[in-house]
Design a protein around this motif. Structure first.
Motif, PDB file in Angstrom:
ATOM      1  N   GLU A  49     118.644  30.221  23.320  1.00  0.00           N
ATOM      2  CA  GLU A  49     118.490  30.120  21.869  1.00  0.00           C
ATOM      3  C   GLU A  49     119.622  29.299  21.245  1.00  0.00           C
ATOM      4  OE1 GLU A  49     116.161  34.380  21.109  1.00  0.00           O
ATOM      5  OE2 GLU A  49     118.320  34.218  20.762  1.00  0.00           O
ATOM      6  N   LEU A  50     120.843  29.488  21.725  1.00  0.00           N
ATOM      7  CA  LEU A  50     121.962  28.686  21.222  1.00  0.00           C
ATOM      8  C   LEU A  50     121.747  27.208  21.510  1.00  0.00           C
ATOM      9  CD1 LEU A  50     125.024  30.935  22.171  1.00  0.00           C
ATOM     10  CD2 LEU A  50     124.271  30.331  19.855  1.00  0.00           C
ATOM     11  N   GLY A  51     121.240  26.899  22.698  1.00  0.00           N
ATOM     12  CA  GLY A  51     120.959  25.510  23.041  1.00  0.00           C
ATOM     13  C   GLY A  51     119.917  24.889  22.123  1.00  0.00           C
ATOM     14  N   LEU A  52     118.872  25.667  21.819  1.00  0.00           N
ATOM     15  CA  LEU A  52     117.836  25.156  20.920  1.00  0.00           C
ATOM     16  C   LEU A  52     118.377  24.925  19.509  1.00  0.00           C
ATOM     17  CD1 LEU A  52     114.802  27.375  21.995  1.00  0.00           C
ATOM     18  CD2 LEU A  52     115.134  24.953  22.488  1.00  0.00           C
ATOM     19  N   TRP A  53     119.234  25.824  19.029  1.00  0.00           N
ATOM     20  CA  TRP A  53     119.812  25.635  17.703  1.00  0.00           C
ATOM     21  C   TRP A  53     120.743  24.424  17.672  1.00  0.00           C
ATOM     22  CZ3 TRP A  53     118.923  27.329  12.937  1.00  0.00           C
ATOM     23  CH2 TRP A  53     118.043  28.400  12.782  1.00  0.00           C
ATOM     24  N   GLY A  54     121.454  24.189  18.768  1.00  0.00           N
ATOM     25  CA  GLY A  54     122.283  22.996  18.847  1.00  0.00           C
ATOM     26  C   GLY A  54     121.455  21.735  18.763  1.00  0.00           C
ATOM     27  N   ARG A  55     120.300  21.737  19.430  1.00  0.00           N
ATOM     28  CA  ARG A  55     119.412  20.573  19.377  1.00  0.00           C
ATOM     29  C   ARG A  55     118.844  20.388  17.976  1.00  0.00           C
ATOM     30  NH1 ARG A  55     115.556  21.820  24.311  1.00  0.00           N
ATOM     31  NH2 ARG A  55     114.258  20.288  23.230  1.00  0.00           N
ATOM     32  N   ARG A  56     118.572  21.496  17.286  1.00  0.00           N
ATOM     33  CA  ARG A  56     118.068  21.353  15.925  1.00  0.00           C
ATOM     34  C   ARG A  56     119.127  20.706  15.029  1.00  0.00           C
ATOM     35  NH1 ARG A  56     116.176  25.697  11.210  1.00  0.00           N
ATOM     36  NH2 ARG A  56     116.556  24.184   9.565  1.00  0.00           N
ATOM     37  N   GLU A  69     102.272  35.187  23.894  1.00  0.00           N
ATOM     38  CA  GLU A  69     102.435  36.640  23.893  1.00  0.00           C
ATOM     39  C   GLU A  69     103.699  37.106  23.190  1.00  0.00           C
ATOM     40  OE1 GLU A  69     101.502  39.511  27.322  1.00  0.00           O
ATOM     41  OE2 GLU A  69     103.676  39.717  27.126  1.00  0.00           O
ATOM     42  N   ARG A  70     104.857  36.614  23.592  1.00  0.00           N
ATOM     43  CA  ARG A  70     106.133  37.090  23.065  1.00  0.00           C
ATOM     44  C   ARG A  70     106.515  36.350  21.777  1.00  0.00           C
ATOM     45  NH1 ARG A  70     108.005  41.467  25.961  1.00  0.00           N
ATOM     46  NH2 ARG A  70     110.120  40.864  25.395  1.00  0.00           N
ATOM     47  N   VAL A  71     107.170  37.069  20.872  1.00  0.00           N
ATOM     48  CA  VAL A  71     107.676  36.457  19.641  1.00  0.00           C
ATOM     49  C   VAL A  71     109.201  36.499  19.687  1.00  0.00           C
ATOM     50  CG1 VAL A  71     107.775  36.567  17.131  1.00  0.00           C
ATOM     51  CG2 VAL A  71     105.641  37.145  18.327  1.00  0.00           C
ATOM     52  N   TYR A  72     109.827  35.326  19.628  1.00  0.00           N
ATOM     53  CA  TYR A  72     111.286  35.218  19.620  1.00  0.00           C
ATOM     54  C   TYR A  72     111.712  34.822  18.208  1.00  0.00           C
ATOM     55  CZ  TYR A  72     110.793  35.555  24.645  1.00  0.00           C
ATOM     56  OH  TYR A  72     110.488  36.002  25.907  1.00  0.00           O
ATOM     57  N   ARG A  73     112.181  35.825  17.459  1.00  0.00           N
ATOM     58  CA  ARG A  73     112.451  35.651  16.035  1.00  0.00           C
ATOM     59  C   ARG A  73     113.415  34.500  15.761  1.00  0.00           C
ATOM     60  NH1 ARG A  73     116.524  37.534  13.104  1.00  0.00           N
ATOM     61  NH2 ARG A  73     117.218  38.908  14.787  1.00  0.00           N
ATOM     62  N   ARG A  74     114.475  34.380  16.555  1.00  0.00           N
ATOM     63  CA  ARG A  74     115.483  33.343  16.299  1.00  0.00           C
ATOM     64  C   ARG A  74     114.955  31.937  16.567  1.00  0.00           C
ATOM     65  NH1 ARG A  74     118.102  37.481  18.963  1.00  0.00           N
ATOM     66  NH2 ARG A  74     119.729  38.574  17.781  1.00  0.00           N
ATOM     67  N   CYS A  75     113.842  31.838  17.268  1.00  0.00           N
ATOM     68  CA  CYS A  75     113.278  30.512  17.560  1.00  0.00           C
ATOM     69  C   CYS A  75     112.321  30.026  16.472  1.00  0.00           C
ATOM     70  CB  CYS A  75     112.539  30.537  18.897  1.00  0.00           C
ATOM     71  SG  CYS A  75     113.608  30.797  20.329  1.00  0.00           S
ATOM     72  N   LEU A  76     111.840  30.911  15.638  1.00  0.00           N
ATOM     73  CA  LEU A  76     110.833  30.528  14.643  1.00  0.00           C
ATOM     74  C   LEU A  76     111.297  29.425  13.694  1.00  0.00           C
ATOM     75  CD1 LEU A  76     109.322  34.030  13.850  1.00  0.00           C
ATOM     76  CD2 LEU A  76     108.121  32.091  14.863  1.00  0.00           C
ATOM     77  N   PRO A  77     112.579  29.404  13.239  1.00  0.00           N
ATOM     78  CA  PRO A  77     112.985  28.330  12.304  1.00  0.00           C
ATOM     79  C   PRO A  77     113.220  26.977  12.972  1.00  0.00           C
ATOM     80  CG  PRO A  77     114.380  30.306  12.086  1.00  0.00           C
ATOM     81  CD  PRO A  77     113.640  30.427  13.365  1.00  0.00           C
ATOM     82  N   LEU A  78     112.956  26.873  14.261  1.00  0.00           N
ATOM     83  CA  LEU A  78     113.315  25.661  14.992  1.00  0.00           C
ATOM     84  C   LEU A  78     112.222  24.602  14.988  1.00  0.00           C
ATOM     85  CD1 LEU A  78     115.026  27.360  18.078  1.00  0.00           C
ATOM     86  CD2 LEU A  78     116.142  26.322  16.091  1.00  0.00           C
TER      87      LEU A  78
END
Length: 334
Positions: A49-56, A69-78
């Protein structure tokens, strides 16, 4: 203009979810730049998740994310757009407030479509598929197969107990993972394999056994149901959604429901010995012509469904990539 970008996200579990990610990535290959993101355990997840936020921060939002299936809340704003492909029985209560963050819910079954539509979502039926397991050259035998695997929701104990009470029935082969099995059942007409089978051995069994017994309590989709249909087996399954949606009466045999309870957003259905016995006796009474009709109907449905799902999935996802690029959402085959 290059290919659109799509990020597929789910838990990397080495079995069903991993296979679903691979399947969807394969369907989009050549039509989109696909990032397949298999989320690991808690520590690895945080790093991912930190890596994805860095890319954003560096490159801005991704155009489209699809959560399986799975929902990853911290990934939704990406991402500009988020899609969900859920399994209702695994959908956690804490994810309900996050549903408005999804632009659409792509549903594997009509059963799931109704559930998420009732929750106010833009629920769209896409269907789903499973690998084609057909080996036409393998001779079929009047043997029953039950693939319990690592699941505790396949009705395995009720099936084994019922088969023990009917020693005159043909052979039942049960394949069950050692972590799930309680004790090996020993009977002249039961081959209880508490072991991991490699894929080649498993595929051979699926083709050798004319009957597949699948008294599932619940299914997000039902890969072992669809794989049974793919080999033209006569599939016996629970007479409840979504199992009976895949294995309709014209291509299989239904086991009556003896009881049910709520399970996540869906329900869990239970069969008993009386219902199992009725379905097995119905299967044993089929003549060669009736068996051939059911087998042909099962195989035909698998092939039609496989092609229709590929079209729906590709067109739906690609339409949302255009929407993410601020273009009007195209009319999608429903």
């Amino acid at each position: 203009m290059g290919l659109p970008q799509v990020r597929l996200i789910s838990r990397e579990n080495g079995v069903g979810l991993s296979r679903d990610l691979d399947l969807m990535a394969g369907l989009l290959a050549g039509q989109a730049r696909v990032e397949r993101l298999g989320i690991g355990g808690r520590s690895r997840m945080r790093l991912q998740e930190l890596g994805l936020w860095g890319r954003r921060l560096l490159h801005g939002k991704a155009p489209l994310q699809l959560f399986a299936e799975r929902v990853y809340r911290r990934c939704l704003p990406l991402a500009e757009r988020n899609l969900l492909v859920p399994n209702p029985e695994w959908f956690l209560e804490r994810w309900l407030p996050l549903l408005p963050a999804f632009d659409a819910v792509l549903c594997k079954t009509r059963h799931a479509e109704r559930i998420f539509h009732a929750l106010g979502c833009d629920a769209r039926y896409i269907g789903f598929t499973s690998p084609d397991r057909m080996q036409a050259a393998v001779p079929r035998q009047r043997v029953f197969l039950h693939l319990a695997g690592r699941s505790s929701a396949k009705g395995t104990q009720a099936l084994l107990a019922t088969w023990q009470r009917h020693p005159h029935w043909p052979l039942l082969v049960v394949v069950q993972h050692p972590k799930i099995a309680t004790a090996k059942v020993v009977a002249a007409n039961i081959d209880h394999r508490i072991a991991y089978l490699d894929d080649a051995a498993l595929q051979a069994l699926q083709n050798q056994c004319l009957f597949h017994v699948c008294p599932s309590e619940t299914e997000g989709f039902g890969h072992y149901l669809m794989e049974g249909l793919s080999v033209g087996a006569v599939v016996l399954t629970t007479d409840a959604e979504p199992m009976a949606e895949l294995v309709a009466a014209q291509r299989g045999i239904h086991i009556p429901v003896a009881g049910s309870r709520t399970d996540g957003l869906a329900r869990r259905y239970f069969v008993d010995g009386e219902g199992i016995a009725a379905a097995v006796e119905q299967a044993l009474a089929l003549d060669a012509a009736a068996l051939a009709r059911l087998s042909h109907a099962a195989r035909s449905y698998y092939l039609c469904n496989d092609q229709a799902f590929a079209r729906r999935f590709q067109r739906e996802v690609l339409a949302w990539t255009r929407s993410a690029a601020a273009l009007p959402l195209a009319e999608v085959e429903r």
